[in-house]
Scaffold this motif. Structure first.
Motif, PDB file in Angstrom:
ATOM      1  N   SER A  65      16.853  21.948  47.780  1.00  0.00           N
ATOM      2  CA  SER A  65      17.331  21.723  49.155  1.00  0.00           C
ATOM      3  C   SER A  65      18.245  20.508  49.235  1.00  0.00           C
ATOM      4  CB  SER A  65      16.154  21.535  50.115  1.00  0.00           C
ATOM      5  OG  SER A  65      15.393  22.706  50.224  1.00  0.00           O
ATOM      6  N   ALA A  66      17.844  19.438  48.571  1.00  0.00           N
ATOM      7  CA  ALA A  66      18.654  18.211  48.579  1.00  0.00           C
ATOM      8  C   ALA A  66      19.999  18.446  47.908  1.00  0.00           C
ATOM      9  CB  ALA A  66      17.906  17.081  47.892  1.00  0.00           C
ATOM     10  N   LEU A  67      19.969  19.196  46.796  1.00  0.00           N
ATOM     11  CA  LEU A  67      21.211  19.467  46.082  1.00  0.00           C
ATOM     12  C   LEU A  67      22.124  20.378  46.897  1.00  0.00           C
ATOM     13  CD1 LEU A  67      22.914  19.063  43.585  1.00  0.00           C
ATOM     14  CD2 LEU A  67      21.683  20.968  42.487  1.00  0.00           C
ATOM     15  N   VAL A  68      21.540  21.366  47.556  1.00  0.00           N
ATOM     16  CA  VAL A  68      22.337  22.264  48.413  1.00  0.00           C
ATOM     17  C   VAL A  68      23.065  21.470  49.490  1.00  0.00           C
ATOM     18  CG1 VAL A  68      22.151  24.029  50.221  1.00  0.00           C
ATOM     19  CG2 VAL A  68      21.022  24.381  48.013  1.00  0.00           C
ATOM     20  N   SER A  69      22.359  20.533  50.116  1.00  0.00           N
ATOM     21  CA  SER A  69      22.978  19.713  51.163  1.00  0.00           C
ATOM     22  C   SER A  69      24.172  18.928  50.619  1.00  0.00           C
ATOM     23  CB  SER A  69      21.958  18.738  51.762  1.00  0.00           C
ATOM     24  OG  SER A  69      20.930  19.436  52.417  1.00  0.00           O
ATOM     25  N   LYS A  70      23.994  18.387  49.433  1.00  0.00           N
ATOM     26  CA  LYS A  70      25.080  17.611  48.819  1.00  0.00           C
ATOM     27  C   LYS A  70      26.265  18.509  48.460  1.00  0.00           C
ATOM     28  CE  LYS A  70      26.255  14.933  44.667  1.00  0.00           C
ATOM     29  NZ  LYS A  70      25.784  14.412  43.368  1.00  0.00           N
ATOM     30  N   ALA A  72      27.094  21.432  49.641  1.00  0.00           N
ATOM     31  CA  ALA A  72      27.708  22.111  50.788  1.00  0.00           C
ATOM     32  C   ALA A  72      28.568  21.176  51.624  1.00  0.00           C
ATOM     33  CB  ALA A  72      26.632  22.741  51.661  1.00  0.00           C
ATOM     34  N   ALA A  73      28.342  19.870  51.497  1.00  0.00           N
ATOM     35  CA  ALA A  73      29.088  18.902  52.308  1.00  0.00           C
ATOM     36  C   ALA A  73      30.547  18.840  51.856  1.00  0.00           C
ATOM     37  CB  ALA A  73      28.435  17.523  52.202  1.00  0.00           C
ATOM     38  N   ARG A  74      31.473  19.037  52.786  1.00  0.00           N
ATOM     39  CA  ARG A  74      32.890  19.031  52.414  1.00  0.00           C
ATOM     40  C   ARG A  74      33.366  17.657  51.950  1.00  0.00           C
ATOM     41  NH1 ARG A  74      32.790  22.306  56.824  1.00  0.00           N
ATOM     42  NH2 ARG A  74      33.749  20.841  58.288  1.00  0.00           N
ATOM     43  N   LYS A  75      32.594  16.609  52.284  1.00  0.00           N
ATOM     44  CA  LYS A  75      32.961  15.268  51.829  1.00  0.00           C
ATOM     45  C   LYS A  75      32.685  15.086  50.337  1.00  0.00           C
ATOM     46  CE  LYS A  75      28.524  13.147  53.054  1.00  0.00           C
ATOM     47  NZ  LYS A  75      27.835  12.137  53.898  1.00  0.00           N
ATOM     48  N   THR A  76      31.875  15.978  49.751  1.00  0.00           N
ATOM     49  CA  THR A  76      31.620  15.928  48.314  1.00  0.00           C
ATOM     50  C   THR A  76      32.765  16.630  47.597  1.00  0.00           C
ATOM     51  OG1 THR A  76      29.215  16.044  48.680  1.00  0.00           O
ATOM     52  CG2 THR A  76      30.021  16.537  46.463  1.00  0.00           C
ATOM     53  N   PRO A  77      33.542  15.914  46.786  1.00  0.00           N
ATOM     54  CA  PRO A  77      34.658  16.557  46.069  1.00  0.00           C
ATOM     55  C   PRO A  77      34.165  17.738  45.246  1.00  0.00           C
ATOM     56  CG  PRO A  77      34.761  14.162  45.851  1.00  0.00           C
ATOM     57  CD  PRO A  77      33.434  14.469  46.476  1.00  0.00           C
ATOM     58  N   LEU A  78      34.974  18.779  45.172  1.00  0.00           N
ATOM     59  CA  LEU A  78      34.554  19.994  44.483  1.00  0.00           C
ATOM     60  C   LEU A  78      34.249  19.753  43.014  1.00  0.00           C
ATOM     61  CD1 LEU A  78      33.955  22.975  44.691  1.00  0.00           C
ATOM     62  CD2 LEU A  78      36.386  23.438  44.304  1.00  0.00           C
ATOM     63  N   ASP A  79      35.045  18.919  42.344  1.00  0.00           N
ATOM     64  CA  ASP A  79      34.772  18.672  40.919  1.00  0.00           C
ATOM     65  C   ASP A  79      33.439  17.952  40.730  1.00  0.00           C
ATOM     66  OD1 ASP A  79      35.710  16.336  42.068  1.00  0.00           O
ATOM     67  OD2 ASP A  79      36.996  15.782  40.402  1.00  0.00           O
ATOM     68  N   GLY A 106      20.685  29.089  48.493  1.00  0.00           N
ATOM     69  CA  GLY A 106      20.800  27.984  49.451  1.00  0.00           C
ATOM     70  C   GLY A 106      22.237  27.727  49.853  1.00  0.00           C
ATOM     71  N   LEU A 107      23.129  27.746  48.870  1.00  0.00           N
ATOM     72  CA  LEU A 107      24.547  27.531  49.168  1.00  0.00           C
ATOM     73  C   LEU A 107      25.098  28.653  50.044  1.00  0.00           C
ATOM     74  CD1 LEU A 107      25.875  26.242  45.734  1.00  0.00           C
ATOM     75  CD2 LEU A 107      25.931  25.004  47.919  1.00  0.00           C
ATOM     76  N   PHE A 108      24.717  29.868  49.731  1.00  0.00           N
ATOM     77  CA  PHE A 108      25.204  31.009  50.501  1.00  0.00           C
ATOM     78  C   PHE A 108      24.760  30.909  51.962  1.00  0.00           C
ATOM     79  CE2 PHE A 108      24.998  35.421  52.015  1.00  0.00           C
ATOM     80  CZ  PHE A 108      26.304  35.820  51.762  1.00  0.00           C
ATOM     81  N   ASP A 109      23.488  30.620  52.177  1.00  0.00           N
ATOM     82  CA  ASP A 109      22.971  30.485  53.547  1.00  0.00           C
ATOM     83  C   ASP A 109      23.642  29.325  54.274  1.00  0.00           C
ATOM     84  OD1 ASP A 109      21.275  32.571  53.068  1.00  0.00           O
ATOM     85  OD2 ASP A 109      19.437  31.361  52.974  1.00  0.00           O
ATOM     86  N   THR A 110      23.716  28.179  53.611  1.00  0.00           N
ATOM     87  CA  THR A 110      24.207  26.957  54.253  1.00  0.00           C
ATOM     88  C   THR A 110      25.694  27.042  54.568  1.00  0.00           C
ATOM     89  OG1 THR A 110      22.518  25.669  53.090  1.00  0.00           O
ATOM     90  CG2 THR A 110      24.384  24.455  54.031  1.00  0.00           C
TER      91      THR A 110
END
Length: 204
Positions: A65-70, A72-79, A106-110
């Motif tokens: 869950s914690a990793l999904v939140s990180k 999924a956040a657009r502020k987290t660079p994709l790389d 989790g990513l799909f849902d979020t």
């Protein structure tokens, strides 16, 4: 002063006329040139094993869950997000497939929820823009009538002119924001596809 007010009225009418008609009648308030796709299809972004057995179970795993939140956040660079996926799955050992499925579920849902929220917001703003355009058009006609009166009531002309300037500015500012936000659903699609691909590669 009169010329400036006439020019402003013409500009207000031009602005009001820029509210585009929806390309798809099913979504009359959809303001973007991109076609509206209400939600991401799982098949379009995931070719891995079925997720039926995990569904919402990812929420019960604190680490996932914690990793999904990180991720999924657009502020987290994709790389950076992709590296986090690799690091997480590299340490999963025998549970790699199960953890990969949980992570993608989790990513799909979020990200689908994020996307729906953005799209709903766009449609709300678009609806307000249509209402604002109608108001600007109506007040512009009122202004033109006031200008044509003999003699014109300069106080009323100036007051309505100032009101139209303000409303037109708000309309234009919103239009610029909408144009920018219209790119967000596509960005979310691309993020989910990219992360899904990394997760599947790490499972192999």
């Amino acid at each position: 002063m009169r010329l400036g007010i006439v020019t402003m009225a013409a500009l207000a009418l031009a602005v009001a006329s820029t509210v585009a008609r929806a390309a798809d009648p099913r979504y009359p308030d959809w303001p973007c040139t991109q076609a509206k796709v209400p939600e991401i299809s799982l098949a379009a972004v995931w070719a891995g094993p079925p997720l039926d057995d995990v569904q919402s179970k990812w929420k019960d795993d604190a680490k996932v869950s914690a990793l999904v939140s990180k991720l999924a956040a657009r502020k987290t660079p994709l790389d950076e997000a992709e590296k986090s996926v690799k690091d997480f799955l590299a340490g999963s050992a025998s549970d790699k497939t199960a953890n990969a499925k949980l992570l993608f579920a989790g990513l799909f849902d979020t990200l689908n929820a994020q996307r729906s929220s953005v799209m709903s917001g766009l449609e709300r703003v678009s609806h307000k823009q249509r209402e604002a355009a109608d108001k600007i058009r109506e007040e512009t006609l009122q202004l033109q009538a006031l200008q044509g009166a003999k003699p014109p009531d300069e106080t009323k002309v100036e007051a309505l002119s100032n009101q139209l300037i303000w409303e037109t500015r708000i309309f234009e500012d919103r239009r610029k924001v909408v144009r920018f936000v219209c790119e967000v659903p596509t960005t979310i699609d691309q993020r989910l596809f990219a992360l899904g691909r990394v997760i599947q590669q790490e499972m192999e």
